[in-house]
Enzyme design. Structure first.
Site, PDB file in Angstrom:
ATOM      1  N   CYS A  24       0.807  -1.224   0.000  1.00 43.41           N
ATOM      2  CA  CYS A  24       0.000   0.000   0.000  1.00 43.41           C
ATOM      3  C   CYS A  24       0.841   1.276   0.000  1.00 43.41           C
ATOM      4  O   CYS A  24       0.299   2.378  -0.004  1.00 43.41           O
ATOM      5  CB  CYS A  24      -0.947  -0.010   1.188  1.00 43.41           C
ATOM      6  SG  CYS A  24      -2.041  -1.450   1.169  1.00 43.41           S
ATOM      7  N   HIS A  41      -2.143   8.171   6.198  1.00 45.24           N
ATOM      8  CA  HIS A  41      -2.482   6.906   5.542  1.00 45.24           C
ATOM      9  C   HIS A  41      -3.871   6.470   5.996  1.00 45.24           C
ATOM     10  O   HIS A  41      -4.684   6.056   5.174  1.00 45.24           O
ATOM     11  CB  HIS A  41      -1.424   5.855   5.883  1.00 45.24           C
ATOM     12  CG  HIS A  41      -1.522   4.601   5.097  1.00 45.24           C
ATOM     13  ND1 HIS A  41      -1.476   4.574   3.722  1.00 45.24           N
ATOM     14  CD2 HIS A  41      -1.673   3.302   5.495  1.00 45.24           C
ATOM     15  CE1 HIS A  41      -1.577   3.316   3.299  1.00 45.24           C
ATOM     16  NE2 HIS A  41      -1.700   2.537   4.353  1.00 45.24           N
ATOM     17  N   GLU A  73      -0.082   4.982  13.470  1.00 48.04           N
ATOM     18  CA  GLU A  73       0.196   6.233  12.761  1.00 48.04           C
ATOM     19  C   GLU A  73       0.001   7.438  13.669  1.00 48.04           C
ATOM     20  O   GLU A  73       0.777   8.406  13.617  1.00 48.04           O
ATOM     21  CB  GLU A  73      -0.692   6.353  11.531  1.00 48.04           C
ATOM     22  CG  GLU A  73      -0.372   7.574  10.677  1.00 48.04           C
ATOM     23  CD  GLU A  73      -1.095   7.611   9.352  1.00 48.04           C
ATOM     24  OE1 GLU A  73      -0.711   8.420   8.497  1.00 48.04           O
ATOM     25  OE2 GLU A  73      -2.059   6.835   9.162  1.00 48.04           O
ATOM     26  N   LYS A  98      -9.351   8.383   2.915  1.00 52.53           N
ATOM     27  CA  LYS A  98      -9.911   7.046   2.718  1.00 52.53           C
ATOM     28  C   LYS A  98     -11.340   6.936   3.238  1.00 52.53           C
ATOM     29  O   LYS A  98     -12.058   6.000   2.860  1.00 52.53           O
ATOM     30  CB  LYS A  98      -9.013   5.993   3.371  1.00 52.53           C
ATOM     31  CG  LYS A  98      -7.688   5.794   2.645  1.00 52.53           C
ATOM     32  CD  LYS A  98      -6.872   4.664   3.260  1.00 52.53           C
ATOM     33  CE  LYS A  98      -5.563   4.439   2.517  1.00 52.53           C
ATOM     34  NZ  LYS A  98      -4.597   5.533   2.686  1.00 52.53           N
ATOM     35  N   HIS A 145      -9.717   2.446   0.176  1.00 51.55           N
ATOM     36  CA  HIS A 145      -8.283   2.155   0.151  1.00 51.55           C
ATOM     37  C   HIS A 145      -7.932   1.483  -1.174  1.00 51.55           C
ATOM     38  O   HIS A 145      -8.293   0.326  -1.414  1.00 51.55           O
ATOM     39  CB  HIS A 145      -7.937   1.240   1.323  1.00 51.55           C
ATOM     40  CG  HIS A 145      -6.466   1.054   1.560  1.00 51.55           C
ATOM     41  ND1 HIS A 145      -5.504   1.601   0.741  1.00 51.55           N
ATOM     42  CD2 HIS A 145      -5.793   0.371   2.535  1.00 51.55           C
ATOM     43  CE1 HIS A 145      -4.305   1.264   1.195  1.00 51.55           C
ATOM     44  NE2 HIS A 145      -4.460   0.519   2.279  1.00 51.55           N
ATOM     45  N   PHE A 175       1.955  -3.517   3.892  1.00 51.69           N
ATOM     46  CA  PHE A 175       2.359  -4.845   4.337  1.00 51.69           C
ATOM     47  C   PHE A 175       3.828  -5.073   3.981  1.00 51.69           C
ATOM     48  O   PHE A 175       4.309  -4.628   2.950  1.00 51.69           O
ATOM     49  CB  PHE A 175       1.521  -5.921   3.647  1.00 51.69           C
ATOM     50  CG  PHE A 175       0.133  -6.107   4.210  1.00 51.69           C
ATOM     51  CD1 PHE A 175      -0.319  -5.376   5.284  1.00 51.69           C
ATOM     52  CD2 PHE A 175      -0.733  -7.041   3.645  1.00 51.69           C
ATOM     53  CE1 PHE A 175      -1.596  -5.556   5.788  1.00 51.69           C
ATOM     54  CE2 PHE A 175      -2.011  -7.232   4.134  1.00 51.69           C
ATOM     55  CZ  PHE A 175      -2.442  -6.491   5.211  1.00 51.69           C
TER      56      PHE A 175
END
Length: 405
Positions: free
Chosen positions: A160, A300, A311, A329, A334, A393
């Site tokens: 991502c 994010h 975060e 988002k 996403h 990831f």
């Protein structure tokens, strides 16, 4: 290090086709989730954020036939970005033009369709175009082919964070003078039964099937996972001096990049945000920003339990003055490998328009998350310096730093 000018933007998102449509919807703060997507009917999670019906006739029937959707989206977004930049692909020196695309997986829809053909009808039914349609590297090749970009090309795959990684690599190509122009960004179209099921079984997706519009809830106490989306985001990047020489005013300047890896867990972020904090510090140092210089953070903000907590720790630790934070988002979902590029473009627009979009569905901030969130309505104020965070990831962390011209 040389400042890099963002001279063109192109966006295709669930908010609509084009930069203007996406920016307008993001600033309005309304969710774009489509309830019960036809391809997902009957699954544990049957909703996603999908791009509205697109007119792809301009690509040509043959091109549409032989390309997976993720590549088609990139081509259309690249067209908009190049038109916006004022550059003419018919007259440029293609050997000095690079293409760097971010993509997490590639043509999953083609893969699933052709695998079904193999099982149902045998090997003769499988298309000879299977591999060129599904391979993730083909998107950079197709963009290069479409616009005569004969310089360095590659596809970055950092989950991502892929789109943000692509922009960082593009900056390196420009500062090292390997290219004069780079078409950079990300694309992804993974709203497919197998991929959605995989994320759902991993526990990463919201299962709020009774309220899909309220499912993507970044930083909210009631969040339960992200919402799948598709998108393409493209930036045209040049050295600022070259843009000035052709009298092209940049939308904003890319002035810093910071990357790190958690080296902690395949899918879970470091609980104390070690890697994210490192990437933030690197981006600030690279840009020459003090912590107090940052006017906005495009987070994010996936709406997953672990990411948002991590975060928030990173932002609070590195930016204690509390700049306004938003996650788009909540509106767009996403889009995985595309999201870093889409959010970089939205950060550029926040600078350009002196406007910070709201975080949709952030009704009750998690008590463990103490940030200066923009909610409900857009915040209008000067944005001179901003950061865009991307995490993926594998422990990947990428932070891009932009400033006003």
């Amino acid at each position: 290090m040389a400042e890099i000018a963002v001279t063109g933007l192109g966006l295709l998102t669930p908010a609509g086709a084009g930069v203007d449509a996406t920016w307008r919807r993001v600033c309005e703060g309304g969710s774009t989730v489509a309830a019960t997507h036809a391809d997902l009917a009957g699954l544990r999670v049957d909703f996603c954020c999908a791009i509205p019906e697109l007119d792809m006739s301009g690509l040509g029937r043959r091109t549409v036939y032989r390309l997976d959707r993720f590549t088609r989206l990139a081509l259309l977004a690249a067209r908009e970005a190049l038109a916006d930049s004022g550059l003419d692909a018919a007259s440029w020196d293609g050997a000095r033009v690079g293409v760097v695309m971010g993509c997490g997986l590639g043509g999953a829809a083609t893969w699933e369709k052709q695998h079904a053909r193999l099982l149902e009808r045998g090997p003769a039914a499988v298309s000879p175009l299977l591999l060129p349609m599904m391979l993730p590297n083909m998107v950079a090749g197709e963009v290069a082919l479409a616009f005569g970009a004969r310089g360095p090309g590659c596809v970055t795959s950092t989950a991502c964070a892929s789109g943000a990684t692509a922009i960082s690599v593009a900056r390196d190509l420009l500062t090292s003078h390997q290219c004069d122009v780079v078409i950079a960004g990300g694309t992804e179209s993974l709203n497919t039964p197998l991929i959605v099921t995989g994320f759902a079984n991993l526990g990463a997706l919201s299962t709020r099937c009774g309220d899909p519009a309220g499912a993507s809830r970044p930083f909210d106490a009631d969040r339960d996972g992200f919402v799948m989306a598709e998108a393409a985001g493209i930036l045209v990047l040049e050295r600022a001096a070259d843009a000035a020489a052709r009298r092209r005013r940049p939308r904003a300047l890319l002035v810093g990049c910071g990357s790190s890896n958690d080296a902690h867990h395949p899918t879970a972020p470091h609980p104390e945000a070690r890697g994210a904090r490192e990437a933030l510090h690197k981006a600030l140092d690279d840009a020459g920003f003090a912590a107090g210089d940052v006017d906005h953070v495009n987070a994010h903000g996936t709406a997953t339990l672990l990411n948002d907590t991590m975060e928030a720790k990173a932002i609070s630790a590195v930016l204690p003055d509390g700049p306004p934070v938003t996650s788009t988002k909540g509106v767009l979902g996403h889009s995985l490998g595309a999201t870093g590029a889409v959010e970089a473009a939205l950060t550029v627009l926040a600078i350009e328009h002196s406007t910070i979009p709201p975080t949709a569905n952030l009704d009750s901030p998690d008590p463990a998350v103490d940030l200066n969130f923009v909610t409900k309505t857009a915040l209008h104020q000067p944005v001179r310096a901003a950061l865009s965070n991307s995490f993926g990831f594998g422990g990947y962390n990428v932070v891009l730093a932009f400033r006003a011209v």
